[in-house]
Write a protein that holds these residues in place. Structure first.
Motif, PDB file in Angstrom:
ATOM      1  N   GLU A 142      27.665 -15.732 -31.221  1.00 50.47           N
ATOM      2  CA  GLU A 142      28.085 -15.160 -29.943  1.00 50.47           C
ATOM      3  C   GLU A 142      28.188 -13.637 -30.031  1.00 50.47           C
ATOM      4  N   ALA A 143      28.673 -13.151 -31.172  1.00 46.49           N
ATOM      5  CA  ALA A 143      28.769 -11.701 -31.371  1.00 46.49           C
ATOM      6  C   ALA A 143      27.384 -11.069 -31.377  1.00 46.49           C
ATOM      7  N   ALA A 144      26.410 -11.774 -31.969  1.00 41.17           N
ATOM      8  CA  ALA A 144      25.035 -11.276 -31.979  1.00 41.17           C
ATOM      9  C   ALA A 144      24.506 -11.174 -30.551  1.00 41.17           C
ATOM     10  N   HIS A 145      24.780 -12.190 -29.755  1.00 38.57           N
ATOM     11  CA  HIS A 145      24.345 -12.181 -28.349  1.00 38.57           C
ATOM     12  C   HIS A 145      24.982 -11.011 -27.599  1.00 38.57           C
ATOM     13  N   LEU A 146      26.251 -10.773 -27.845  1.00 38.48           N
ATOM     14  CA  LEU A 146      26.946  -9.666 -27.187  1.00 38.48           C
ATOM     15  C   LEU A 146      26.316  -8.328 -27.554  1.00 38.48           C
ATOM     16  N   MET A 147      25.971  -8.157 -28.821  1.00 40.34           N
ATOM     17  CA  MET A 147      25.334  -6.909 -29.254  1.00 40.34           C
ATOM     18  C   MET A 147      23.959  -6.740 -28.617  1.00 40.34           C
ATOM     19  N   MET A 148      23.250  -7.854 -28.426  1.00 40.86           N
ATOM     20  CA  MET A 148      21.965  -7.783 -27.725  1.00 40.86           C
ATOM     21  C   MET A 148      22.161  -7.319 -26.289  1.00 40.86           C
ATOM     22  N   CYS A 149      23.243  -7.762 -25.661  1.00 43.70           N
ATOM     23  CA  CYS A 149      23.505  -7.417 -24.260  1.00 43.70           C
ATOM     24  C   CYS A 149      23.690  -5.921 -24.057  1.00 43.70           C
ATOM     25  N   ILE A 150      24.215  -5.239 -25.067  1.00 42.94           N
ATOM     26  CA  ILE A 150      24.431  -3.797 -24.920  1.00 42.94           C
ATOM     27  C   ILE A 150      23.439  -2.984 -25.747  1.00 42.94           C
ATOM     28  N   GLY A 151      22.434  -3.656 -26.299  1.00 44.60           N
ATOM     29  CA  GLY A 151      21.329  -2.948 -26.920  1.00 44.60           C
ATOM     30  C   GLY A 151      21.490  -2.555 -28.364  1.00 44.60           C
ATOM     31  N   LEU A 152      22.532  -3.033 -29.049  1.00 45.35           N
ATOM     32  CA  LEU A 152      22.719  -2.689 -30.467  1.00 45.35           C
ATOM     33  C   LEU A 152      22.003  -3.729 -31.328  1.00 45.35           C
ATOM     34  N   LEU A 153      20.698  -3.582 -31.452  1.00 41.32           N
ATOM     35  CA  LEU A 153      19.896  -4.631 -32.071  1.00 41.32           C
ATOM     36  C   LEU A 153      20.127  -4.752 -33.573  1.00 41.32           C
ATOM     37  N   ASN A 154      20.360  -3.631 -34.255  1.00 41.66           N
ATOM     38  CA  ASN A 154      20.583  -3.750 -35.695  1.00 41.66           C
ATOM     39  C   ASN A 154      21.902  -4.466 -35.977  1.00 41.66           C
ATOM     40  N   VAL A 155      22.916  -4.253 -35.155  1.00 48.19           N
ATOM     41  CA  VAL A 155      24.191  -4.960 -35.314  1.00 48.19           C
ATOM     42  C   VAL A 155      24.016  -6.437 -34.967  1.00 48.19           C
ATOM     43  N   ALA A 156      23.169  -6.728 -33.995  1.00 48.22           N
ATOM     44  CA  ALA A 156      22.871  -8.120 -33.638  1.00 48.22           C
ATOM     45  C   ALA A 156      22.254  -8.847 -34.825  1.00 48.22           C
ATOM     46  N   TYR A 157      21.311  -8.215 -35.514  1.00 53.54           N
ATOM     47  CA  TYR A 157      20.676  -8.840 -36.669  1.00 53.54           C
ATOM     48  C   TYR A 157      21.681  -9.082 -37.792  1.00 53.54           C
ATOM     49  N   ALA A 158      22.617  -8.147 -37.986  1.00 54.53           N
ATOM     50  CA  ALA A 158      23.643  -8.330 -39.008  1.00 54.53           C
ATOM     51  C   ALA A 158      24.498  -9.553 -38.694  1.00 54.53           C
ATOM     52  N   ASN A 159      24.839  -9.738 -37.419  1.00 53.48           N
ATOM     53  CA  ASN A 159      25.624 -10.901 -37.016  1.00 53.48           C
ATOM     54  C   ASN A 159      24.825 -12.193 -37.127  1.00 53.48           C
ATOM     55  N   LEU A 160      23.530 -12.133 -36.850  1.00 55.81           N
ATOM     56  CA  LEU A 160      22.690 -13.318 -37.003  1.00 55.81           C
ATOM     57  C   LEU A 160      22.637 -13.763 -38.465  1.00 55.81           C
ATOM     58  N   ARG A 161      22.578 -12.798 -39.346  1.00 57.08           N
ATOM     59  CA  ARG A 161      22.518 -13.126 -40.780  1.00 57.08           C
ATOM     60  C   ARG A 161      23.809 -13.806 -41.236  1.00 57.08           C
ATOM     61  N   THR A 162      24.957 -13.244 -40.857  1.00 56.13           N
ATOM     62  CA  THR A 162      26.215 -13.853 -41.280  1.00 56.13           C
ATOM     63  C   THR A 162      26.431 -15.208 -40.608  1.00 56.13           C
ATOM     64  N   SER A 163      25.970 -15.355 -39.370  1.00 52.30           N
ATOM     65  CA  SER A 163      26.057 -16.645 -38.703  1.00 52.30           C
ATOM     66  C   SER A 163      25.258 -17.690 -39.465  1.00 52.30           C
ATOM     67  N   LEU A 164      24.081 -17.306 -39.913  1.00 46.36           N
ATOM     68  CA  LEU A 164      23.229 -18.221 -40.665  1.00 46.36           C
ATOM     69  C   LEU A 164      23.875 -18.622 -41.983  1.00 46.36           C
ATOM     70  N   GLU A 165      24.522 -17.671 -42.654  1.00 46.30           N
ATOM     71  CA  GLU A 165      25.178 -17.969 -43.927  1.00 46.30           C
ATOM     72  C   GLU A 165      26.357 -18.917 -43.733  1.00 46.30           C
ATOM     73  N   PHE A 166      27.151 -18.689 -42.685  1.00 49.64           N
ATOM     74  CA  PHE A 166      28.284 -19.577 -42.429  1.00 49.64           C
ATOM     75  C   PHE A 166      27.804 -20.951 -41.966  1.00 49.64           C
ATOM     76  N   LEU A 167      26.686 -20.996 -41.268  1.00 46.34           N
ATOM     77  CA  LEU A 167      26.101 -22.267 -40.866  1.00 46.34           C
ATOM     78  C   LEU A 167      25.711 -23.084 -42.090  1.00 46.34           C
ATOM     79  N   GLN A 168      25.045 -22.464 -43.040  1.00 45.80           N
ATOM     80  CA  GLN A 168      24.660 -23.155 -44.270  1.00 45.80           C
ATOM     81  C   GLN A 168      25.891 -23.577 -45.071  1.00 45.80           C
ATOM     82  N   THR A 169      26.895 -22.713 -45.109  1.00 47.76           N
ATOM     83  CA  THR A 169      28.128 -23.025 -45.825  1.00 47.76           C
ATOM     84  C   THR A 169      28.802 -24.251 -45.228  1.00 47.76           C
TER      85      THR A 169
END
Length: 228
Positions: free
Chosen positions: A85-112
């Motif tokens: 959700e945080a990644a989506h929020l960052m996309m909404c305001i155009g902070l794409l590099n921060v969105a990618y950082a959130n996508l990565r951590t989301s993926l890690e917690f998903l696997q965990t």
């Protein structure tokens, strides 16, 4: 998410004018995931003897392995969702590099979450403040193609949003926090037409598509039943 009375809301309106349909599609996918994660959280009390009491690390350690794995997985899936959700929020305001950082951590917690629900020794490692061995995904997943997709996504997000790679620097310079700060500073001093940086639309659509990939993996992994 942001009031249209301030520059955050105005900036989001400009972004949505270009990629609003794509953003809404990702939000719909996230909403579907949230329904399943909410059910998991609501069912936590069915899996523990001390119903209604606060959940602590020590109480989790004292549960039987089945309860411990289910409860910890529910909490981790919820956290992975919040990061998506945080990644989506960052996309909404155009902070794409921060969105990618959130996508990565989301993926890690998903696997965990997927691992601790199936492996109590890893659940106990996590409760001991140690990292869960994500390489176990290769063993736990039946489809090796999914393991490869997970690894490729994580590597991709690392290059664009986390570590000190050239691609991360380029994305940050064009569509990151520095660019946004510059926009905000100038917009508060000079009244001018709001506009997105050149190349933003294509980069944003790709970022949203990668977010959808995480969402689809999330939906699939979370729904796989645990073998008894």
């Amino acid at each position: 998410m942001f009031s249209t009375e301030n520059y955050f809301g105005k900036y989001e309106l400009v972004v949505r004018g270009e990629v609003g349909k794509e953003l809404d599609g990702l939000k719909h996918l996230i909403s579907q995931i949230e329904n399943r994660c909410t059910i998991r959280i609501m069912n936590i009390d069915f899996h523990r003897p001390d119903k209604g009491s606060p959940i602590t690390v020590e109480s989790l350690k004292g549960y039987n392995s089945d309860s411990r794995c289910k409860i910890l997985a529910a909490l981790l899936y919820k956290d992975a969702l919040r990061r998506l959700e945080a990644a989506h929020l960052m996309m909404c305001i155009g902070l794409l590099n921060v969105a990618y950082a959130n996508l990565r951590t989301s993926l890690e917690f998903l696997q965990t979450a997927f691992i601790v629900e199936r492996c109590d020794t890893e659940a106990l490692r996590f409760l001991g403040n140690k990292e869960v061995n994500l390489k176990l995904m290769d063993k736990l997943l039946i489809n090796p193609a999914v393991s490869t997709r997970l690894k490729n996504l994580k590597d991709f997000f690392t290059l664009l949003g986390v570590h000190r790679y050239l691609s991360s620097l380029q994305l940050s310079s064009l569509f990151g926090a520095n660019q946004f700060d510059k926009y905000v500073t100038e917009s508060t001093k000079i009244q001018k037409k709001l506009q997105l940086p050149e190349g933003f639309v294509g980069a944003a659509k790709e970022c949203i598509q990668q977010g959808e990939q995480v969402g689809l993996l999330f939906s699939w992994l979370e729904s796989i039943p645990v073998k008894s």
